[in-house]
Design a protein around this motif. Sequence first.
Motif, mmCIF file in Angstrom:
data_model
loop_
_atom_site.group_PDB
_atom_site.id
_atom_site.type_symbol
_atom_site.label_atom_id
_atom_site.label_comp_id
_atom_site.label_asym_id
_atom_site.label_seq_id
_atom_site.Cartn_x
_atom_site.Cartn_y
_atom_site.Cartn_z
ATOM 1 N N GLU A 112 14.088 -0.917 -7.504
ATOM 2 C CA GLU A 112 13.813 -2.341 -7.342
ATOM 3 C C GLU A 112 15.098 -3.105 -7.607
ATOM 4 O OE1 GLU A 112 10.352 -3.664 -9.478
ATOM 5 O OE2 GLU A 112 10.526 -5.709 -8.704
ATOM 6 N N SER A 113 15.384 -4.126 -6.804
ATOM 7 C CA SER A 113 16.559 -4.934 -7.108
ATOM 8 C C SER A 113 16.381 -6.348 -6.597
ATOM 9 C CB SER A 113 17.829 -4.295 -6.537
ATOM 10 O OG SER A 113 17.907 -4.503 -5.157
ATOM 11 N N ILE B 192 13.054 -10.926 -10.612
ATOM 12 C CA ILE B 192 12.476 -9.632 -10.982
ATOM 13 C C ILE B 192 11.713 -9.756 -12.291
ATOM 14 C CG2 ILE B 192 13.050 -7.258 -11.651
ATOM 15 C CD1 ILE B 192 14.438 -7.173 -9.221
ATOM 16 N N THR C 290 7.507 -5.643 -10.111
ATOM 17 C CA THR C 290 6.675 -5.093 -9.057
ATOM 18 C C THR C 290 6.584 -3.575 -9.091
ATOM 19 O OG1 THR C 290 7.190 -6.994 -7.690
ATOM 20 C CG2 THR C 290 6.275 -5.063 -6.574
ATOM 21 N N HIS C 291 7.717 -2.895 -9.060
ATOM 22 C CA HIS C 291 7.647 -1.433 -9.027
ATOM 23 C C HIS C 291 6.907 -0.931 -10.268
ATOM 24 C CE1 HIS C 291 8.816 2.767 -8.903
ATOM 25 N NE2 HIS C 291 9.125 2.570 -7.631
ATOM 26 N N THR D 175 9.153 -0.408 -13.190
ATOM 27 C CA THR D 175 9.620 -1.648 -13.824
ATOM 28 C C THR D 175 8.517 -2.232 -14.701
ATOM 29 O OG1 THR D 175 10.738 -2.032 -11.720
ATOM 30 C CG2 THR D 175 10.883 -3.772 -13.353
ATOM 31 N N HIS E 30 14.775 -9.825 -3.007
ATOM 32 C CA HIS E 30 14.031 -8.950 -3.922
ATOM 33 C C HIS E 30 13.487 -7.766 -3.123
ATOM 34 C CE1 HIS E 30 10.595 -8.731 -7.155
ATOM 35 N NE2 HIS E 30 11.182 -7.569 -6.939
ATOM 36 N N THR E 31 14.023 -6.564 -3.403
ATOM 37 C CA THR E 31 13.563 -5.396 -2.655
ATOM 38 C C THR E 31 12.950 -4.361 -3.582
ATOM 39 O OG1 THR E 31 15.739 -4.381 -2.819
ATOM 40 C CG2 THR E 31 15.280 -5.636 -0.817
ATOM 41 N N VAL E 32 11.973 -3.637 -3.047
ATOM 42 C CA VAL E 32 11.250 -2.632 -3.823
ATOM 43 C C VAL E 32 11.034 -1.404 -2.955
ATOM 44 C CG1 VAL E 32 9.140 -2.145 -5.134
ATOM 45 C CG2 VAL E 32 9.988 -4.477 -5.002
ATOM 46 N N CYS F 298 8.391 1.410 -2.743
ATOM 47 C CA CYS F 298 7.118 1.920 -3.254
ATOM 48 C C CYS F 298 6.123 2.049 -2.112
ATOM 49 C CB CYS F 298 6.567 0.977 -4.333
ATOM 50 S SG CYS F 298 4.980 1.506 -5.009
#
Lengths: 332, 270
Positions: free
Chosen positions: A234-235, A241, A246-247, A250, A312-314, A316
């Motif tokens: 996740e970043s 964040i 989300t992940h 995390t 914001h990327t994840v 999953c």
Amino acid sequence: MMTLLDIKNLDISLQTAMGPARAVRNLNITMEKGETLGIVGESGCGKSMTALALMGLLPENAQTTGEILLSGEDLLTKTEKDMCKIRGNRMAMIFQEPMTSLNPVYTVGRQIMEPLRLHRGLSKSEAYDEAVRLLDRVGIPNPSERVYNHPHQLSGGQRQRVMIALALSCSPDILIADEPTTALDVTIQAQILDLIHSLVTEEGMALILISHDLGVIAENTQKVMVMYGGTIVESGETDHIFSELTHPYTQGLFAAMPKLGMGRKKRLTTIPGTVPDLINLPQGCTFTDRCPLASGGCRETMPGLSDLGNGHTVICHNLEQAKDTRNGELYS
Amino acid sequence: MTRTVLEVNNLVRHYPLPKESLFAKPRFVHALNGVSFKIEEGQSFGIVGESGCGKSTLARNVMALEDTDSGSVKILGNEVVGKSFDEIRPLRKDFQMVFQDPYGSLDPHHTVGRIVAEPLAALEPLTKSETAERVAEVLDSVGLKPTDIQKYPHEFSGGQRQRIAIARALITRPALIVADEPVSALDVSVQAQVLNLLRDLQESHGVTYMFISHDLAVVEYLCDEVAVMYKGSIVEKGRTEDIFANATHPYTQTLLNAVPQPGTGRHQVR
Ligand SMILES: Nc1ncnc2c1ncn2[C@@H]1O[C@H](COP(=O)(O)OP(=O)(O)OP(=O)(O)O)[C@@H](O)[C@H]1O
Ligand SMILES: Nc1ncnc2c1ncn2[C@@H]1O[C@H](COP(=O)(O)OP(=O)(O)OP(=O)(O)O)[C@@H](O)[C@H]1O
Ligand SMILES: [Mg+2]
Ligand SMILES: [Mg+2]
């Protein structure tokens, strides 16, 4: 203008008696002048290896693929001699374990003075004055006497601060700080982070801050990357964040954090299980075995990158469910 | 009936500062300036304080790892100050230390299995398979793998090395564990595992902890009592909840106010 730092598809594997251990996989980072990036993640997930790769200081059993471009030049193709120059001038690192980078046989003063003379061409007495000034800036008491101390005569936090002084002495373009304040109490930690922050704002230094202290990350970085099992899961922007965890990993990380004021009655939440063996990683998501949301395909196929907006990327497979449990009790 | 596991009285340790010139008067760092406290069995005693205030020096002197200037340290009623290494050896199985610097405290030439098993030598001899069993069990409890036994310290990350050091201290199930920043290098999820483990051991075996940490949330979670050190002296001491709720010493107040918090959206105002 050329990007200051551009890491593309970085892979690091370490040869071991039991086969290659894949410490870092498919890592991408870009950074400009004056930017700050935090890296958080499980112990053993590859944070320090990433930092060491940037500095050209990986252990001998390491193999890398991909590119690390510093102002367009690939560091992975540089000779040791070139890297040595870059380390003294353009990039500096605060190491996680001070004793691995301080030489036990020399006084700390000598160790700070040496690069000042070599890279900045200072005379002996100028270098001495500068060393005393630097020790004072990192809050070492009686600096003009302490310069004559050997590392073992200093406390853990004092050694860490000597190393910080050493890293800052060459005014680097990029500072990589690997758990820079682990040995420091909160008041000195604040002083050191202030010092680093002023170099970021006044001199445009870029900062990569590795820390397991989520409070420190929250207060000192604009962007953050969460790593697990050698990859970024996740970043995005730090504030984002932290407000929209989300992940599933995390979420677990935040659930496990001891919070001042929670007292002694409750047990700390943990993420069951341990990190995957880097020699036999699953084909798919490396968090599968510990993930409360894991389902059929997770182990077999690598999840793709989902963009939640605002950078914001994840990664999953069960993103929608993960979003639903954001404020819920995934780990209780 | 509770018994006192550790009793420290008026402990003093000064170190000479290096001289700026040959003719300068010798000056000293007052690392311990008359420190006294007591820990009862099964209690956790936290020590917090500024970097360089003497916490590790206190730990080393309690563990009889260096010469003490004056004062007394009694472990389970036995005086350790002034005793020779051989005289203390039989006591060693009852008190173990986790050092602040995991890298420096692990012998780089030995495998993890051997490092972790080392304190067992102070017990009555165990068979090879008993030893192996104990090692595997204790490594598992700190989240390391059976395959890690064959590896050397340099093959681990910072947090993994710290866990090796913890496993070594736990293996003899000592009565007293002096832990110097034992979880400082651990990410919060592994830290939670280790802290829960330390608490479980206390409940099942009545282990006593002297626990040095700069992380106040961790101290609050684990410690019954806490002492705040400042420049070689204990300036405030009491039940953890009382100290955290009503700190009286200005240094304690500064300490509590400086804790960074995630998720509050607060950025350092500089
Ligand atoms: N020399 C080595 N040979 C083989 N494996 C290694 C070596 N050094 C490190 N490793 C492994 O590589 C992985 C990544 O290590 P790294 O030091 O990057 O972790 P980290 O994210 O910095 O963890 P920590 O938070 O505990 O410091 C770990 O699982 C570690 O066991
Ligand atoms: N062998 C030594 N010779 C000289 N001075 C020493 C020696 N060991 C420690 N000191 C000094 O004694 C003081 C207390 O050190 P100590 O290591 O006990 O601090 P600490 O409270 O553990 O700090 P930290 O939180 O940074 O680990 C420090 O000022 C240190 O420089
Ligand atoms: Mg590390
Ligand atoms: Mg210390």
